[in-house]
Write a protein that holds these residues in place. Sequence first.
Motif, PDB file in Angstrom:
ATOM      1  N   GLY A 476       0.795  -1.220   0.000  1.00 28.46           N
ATOM      2  CA  GLY A 476       0.000   0.000   0.000  1.00 28.46           C
ATOM      3  C   GLY A 476       0.829   1.272   0.000  1.00 28.46           C
ATOM      4  N   ALA A 477       2.159   1.154  -0.189  1.00 20.14           N
ATOM      5  CA  ALA A 477       3.015   2.345  -0.198  1.00 20.14           C
ATOM      6  C   ALA A 477       2.762   3.198  -1.433  1.00 20.14           C
ATOM      7  N   ILE A 478       2.371   2.559  -2.541  1.00 19.86           N
ATOM      8  CA  ILE A 478       2.001   3.304  -3.741  1.00 19.86           C
ATOM      9  C   ILE A 478       0.653   2.787  -4.219  1.00 19.86           C
ATOM     10  N   THR A 479      -0.086   3.643  -4.904  1.00 15.00           N
ATOM     11  CA  THR A 479      -1.408   3.259  -5.406  1.00 15.00           C
ATOM     12  C   THR A 479      -1.267   2.481  -6.700  1.00 15.00           C
ATOM     13  N   PRO A 480      -2.319   1.752  -7.100  1.00 12.25           N
ATOM     14  CA  PRO A 480      -2.270   1.071  -8.403  1.00 12.25           C
ATOM     15  C   PRO A 480      -1.970   2.030  -9.547  1.00 12.25           C
ATOM     16  N   GLU A 481      -2.517   3.259  -9.490  1.00 13.84           N
ATOM     17  CA  GLU A 481      -2.270   4.235 -10.558  1.00 13.84           C
ATOM     18  C   GLU A 481      -0.786   4.608 -10.616  1.00 13.84           C
ATOM     19  N   GLU A 482      -0.168   4.803  -9.445  1.00 13.16           N
ATOM     20  CA  GLU A 482       1.263   5.142  -9.415  1.00 13.16           C
ATOM     21  C   GLU A 482       2.101   3.978  -9.915  1.00 13.16           C
ATOM     22  N   PHE A 483       1.693   2.769  -9.532  1.00 15.44           N
ATOM     23  CA  PHE A 483       2.393   1.572  -9.994  1.00 15.44           C
ATOM     24  C   PHE A 483       2.333   1.471 -11.518  1.00 15.44           C
ATOM     25  N   VAL A 484       1.163   1.738 -12.077  1.00 12.27           N
ATOM     26  CA  VAL A 484       0.986   1.662 -13.530  1.00 12.27           C
ATOM     27  C   VAL A 484       1.830   2.719 -14.235  1.00 12.27           C
ATOM     28  N   ASN A 485       1.880   3.925 -13.710  1.00  9.59           N
ATOM     29  CA  ASN A 485       2.683   4.984 -14.339  1.00  9.59           C
ATOM     30  C   ASN A 485       4.156   4.637 -14.354  1.00  9.59           C
ATOM     31  N   ILE A 486       4.612   3.929 -13.311  1.00  8.52           N
ATOM     32  CA  ILE A 486       6.020   3.549 -13.238  1.00  8.52           C
ATOM     33  C   ILE A 486       6.335   2.402 -14.196  1.00  8.52           C
ATOM     34  N   CYS A 487       5.497   1.389 -14.193  1.00  8.44           N
ATOM     35  CA  CYS A 487       5.809   0.155 -14.928  1.00  8.44           C
ATOM     36  C   CYS A 487       5.220   0.102 -16.325  1.00  8.44           C
ATOM     37  N   TYR A 488       4.223   0.914 -16.601  1.00  3.26           N
ATOM     38  CA  TYR A 488       3.545   0.870 -17.905  1.00  3.26           C
ATOM     39  C   TYR A 488       3.402   2.281 -18.492  1.00  3.26           C
ATOM     40  N   GLY A 489       4.435   3.066 -18.301  1.00  4.22           N
ATOM     41  CA  GLY A 489       4.393   4.441 -18.782  1.00  4.22           C
ATOM     42  C   GLY A 489       4.323   4.571 -20.290  1.00  4.22           C
ATOM     43  N   ASP A 490       4.641   3.496 -21.024  1.00  5.36           N
ATOM     44  CA  ASP A 490       4.604   3.554 -22.483  1.00  5.36           C
ATOM     45  C   ASP A 490       3.215   3.233 -23.044  1.00  5.36           C
ATOM     46  N   LYS A 491       2.283   2.872 -22.176  1.00 10.72           N
ATOM     47  CA  LYS A 491       0.941   2.543 -22.645  1.00 10.72           C
ATOM     48  C   LYS A 491       0.100   3.802 -22.825  1.00 10.72           C
ATOM     49  N   THR A 492      -0.983   3.668 -23.563  1.00 10.34           N
ATOM     50  CA  THR A 492      -1.900   4.786 -23.729  1.00 10.34           C
ATOM     51  C   THR A 492      -2.668   5.018 -22.435  1.00 10.34           C
ATOM     52  N   ASP A 493      -3.308   6.162 -22.332  1.00 16.26           N
ATOM     53  CA  ASP A 493      -4.077   6.462 -21.123  1.00 16.26           C
ATOM     54  C   ASP A 493      -5.174   5.430 -20.901  1.00 16.26           C
ATOM     55  N   GLU A 494      -5.797   4.995 -21.979  1.00 17.91           N
ATOM     56  CA  GLU A 494      -6.868   4.000 -21.856  1.00 17.91           C
ATOM     57  C   GLU A 494      -6.309   2.675 -21.351  1.00 17.91           C
ATOM     58  N   GLU A 495      -5.173   2.257 -21.903  1.00 13.47           N
ATOM     59  CA  GLU A 495      -4.565   1.001 -21.472  1.00 13.47           C
ATOM     60  C   GLU A 495      -4.140   1.080 -20.005  1.00 13.47           C
ATOM     61  N   LYS A 496      -3.583   2.203 -19.590  1.00 14.13           N
ATOM     62  CA  LYS A 496      -3.155   2.350 -18.194  1.00 14.13           C
ATOM     63  C   LYS A 496      -4.350   2.319 -17.252  1.00 14.13           C
ATOM     64  N   THR A 497      -5.449   2.909 -17.679  1.00 15.44           N
ATOM     65  CA  THR A 497      -6.661   2.881 -16.852  1.00 15.44           C
ATOM     66  C   THR A 497      -7.138   1.448 -16.676  1.00 15.44           C
ATOM     67  N   ASN A 498      -7.143   0.678 -17.770  1.00 10.01           N
ATOM     68  CA  ASN A 498      -7.586  -0.718 -17.705  1.00 10.01           C
ATOM     69  C   ASN A 498      -6.684  -1.556 -16.818  1.00 10.01           C
ATOM     70  N   ILE A 499      -5.370  -1.304 -16.882  1.00 10.10           N
ATOM     71  CA  ILE A 499      -4.432  -2.050 -16.041  1.00 10.10           C
ATOM     72  C   ILE A 499      -4.678  -1.731 -14.570  1.00 10.10           C
ATOM     73  N   ALA A 500      -4.884  -0.450 -14.248  1.00  7.49           N
ATOM     74  CA  ALA A 500      -5.145  -0.050 -12.865  1.00  7.49           C
ATOM     75  C   ALA A 500      -6.420  -0.693 -12.345  1.00  7.49           C
ATOM     76  N   ILE A 501      -7.458  -0.739 -13.191  1.00  3.79           N
ATOM     77  CA  ILE A 501      -8.725  -1.389 -12.799  1.00  3.79           C
ATOM     78  C   ILE A 501      -8.491  -2.870 -12.548  1.00  3.79           C
ATOM     79  N   TYR A 502      -7.709  -3.516 -13.426  1.00  3.83           N
ATOM     80  CA  TYR A 502      -7.416  -4.937 -13.275  1.00  3.83           C
ATOM     81  C   TYR A 502      -6.735  -5.195 -11.931  1.00  3.83           C
TER      82      TYR A 502
END
Length: 525
Positions: A476-502
């Motif tokens: 819980g040190a970072i949120t799913p959204e922060e995790f996605v921005n770090i690890c999936y920064g090359d994805k589109t905004d839509e793809e990052k949103t879907n990953i965070a939801i997953y």
Amino acid sequence: MNLISVIKRISQRDKVEGQSEYLSEWLAYYEGKQKSLKYRVYNGSNYTTRKRKSLKMPKKVSEDFANFVLNEKCEIIIPEKSQDKLNAFLDEEHFWSKTNANYEQAMALSLGAWVEGIEGLIVNENGEMVGKGKLKVRYINATKIYPITIEDGKIIECAFASENTNHTNLEMHLLDKETNTYIVRVCKLDNAGNPIVNSKIPNDTGIQDFISGSKTPLFQLVYPNIVNNLNINSSLPISVYANELDKFDCLDEKYDDYNTEFMNGKRRIFVNSELWKVESDSGNVVKTFDPNDTLFYALNFQDNTKPMIESSAEALREQSYINAINSELTLISMGVGFGKSFYNFEGGSSRPLQTATAVIAMSSDTIRTIKKHEEVVRTALIDFVKAIRYLSNTFTNEPLGEFADEDISVLFDDTIFEDRETEQTRDRTNVASGLMSEVEYRMRWFGESEEDAQKYVYNNLRYKLINNNLQALTSGAITPEEFVNICYGDKTDEEKTNIAIYIQEHITISDANSIEDFENMDETV
């Protein structure tokens, strides 16, 4: 012809800075033609004019600065899609060897310039471009550079003049204050300083303006990064050895005396003139000694008790002169910022720097000085890329391509000063401990732009990003959204949103999660 007055009239500027009043003196020392090399000696009867031998240290100092700062190992880094085009152009231009020579003269004479232009550009009678040309670069020394306008210590308008047999080519780079873009004004001047008019062109003034449309200057200036103490109210730069001229004179005087010591102390054999010529068996008189051998000297000995041949050789005092020369070299080394141990008349034996660590320990003054001068060159190289990017994209069929100014970086050759193996090992440790990112590491050691380094990490090292940030996510040190921005920064905004939801729906925030969960997730979203 008063060129300053001509530039002022044609540029329509109220004031022209012009060249440094000391330029001719710096040039004389650089060429080894300074007045101090000629001196007179009185021998008790009359004066004789002589010329001192010189170590030509002004040339050596300038050359060393150029080889440290601007050499073939220096690199300009831009995004990968444009890098090959830039490298091809630099190779075609022999850019690094030419800038090295230009920078050497700039350090000696206080100023050097690189000027970009388009060769063979075709325009119609209305000045409109109807055919594209080829990008070219010229490298100009201080004797042909005439600063026009200086603002906040920076030369923003400049003229370049070169004399030919029958005319002078004048090129001025002027800033249009209304559009904040540069106009290049060119003309040929006769011996009276008037533009040469083409009689075949109606109403020709002999002056042509190239409306570049560029907000970046199409010239870059390099110079020593030191304060002008010769005229503290002037913004013009000074030679890197401007304050060393007296020391150069003292050094050359001692070096000339060192040479004279050997000339005066060389061995001589004095031969009685009776032995100089003898009669051979055939009755012919022949010379006993080779007339070209200066070892022998004929004398008419008046004292018959003296031997027919005498040898003379005085003990040389060469070490005293070597010590004196080294004292002057130490002062020069310190004066130009290289530290007291940089120059040595006896060669490298007294300065054994076998390892990079030893170089760092003994050359801290040199390193600080070189780093200081690199900043001026860094700015010039970045502005150079901006200029050729604009010119090539606008006026040639070989565009460099578009990229952000922030994507331009310069890597200098610091291998002589740095223990690169030790530093690279330390940076690997920092990456492993999280103190340095993979992107930063690749930018430093592979010379990649941030964009290219980030792309490599996403394509090849994503599993490391996930693994390094997994515990922070699950704790819980970072949120799913922060995790996605770090690890999936090359994805589109839509793809990052879907990953965070997953992550929120399928991944339990606990230490039990493994990296395989995220690898599978990457394939499904």
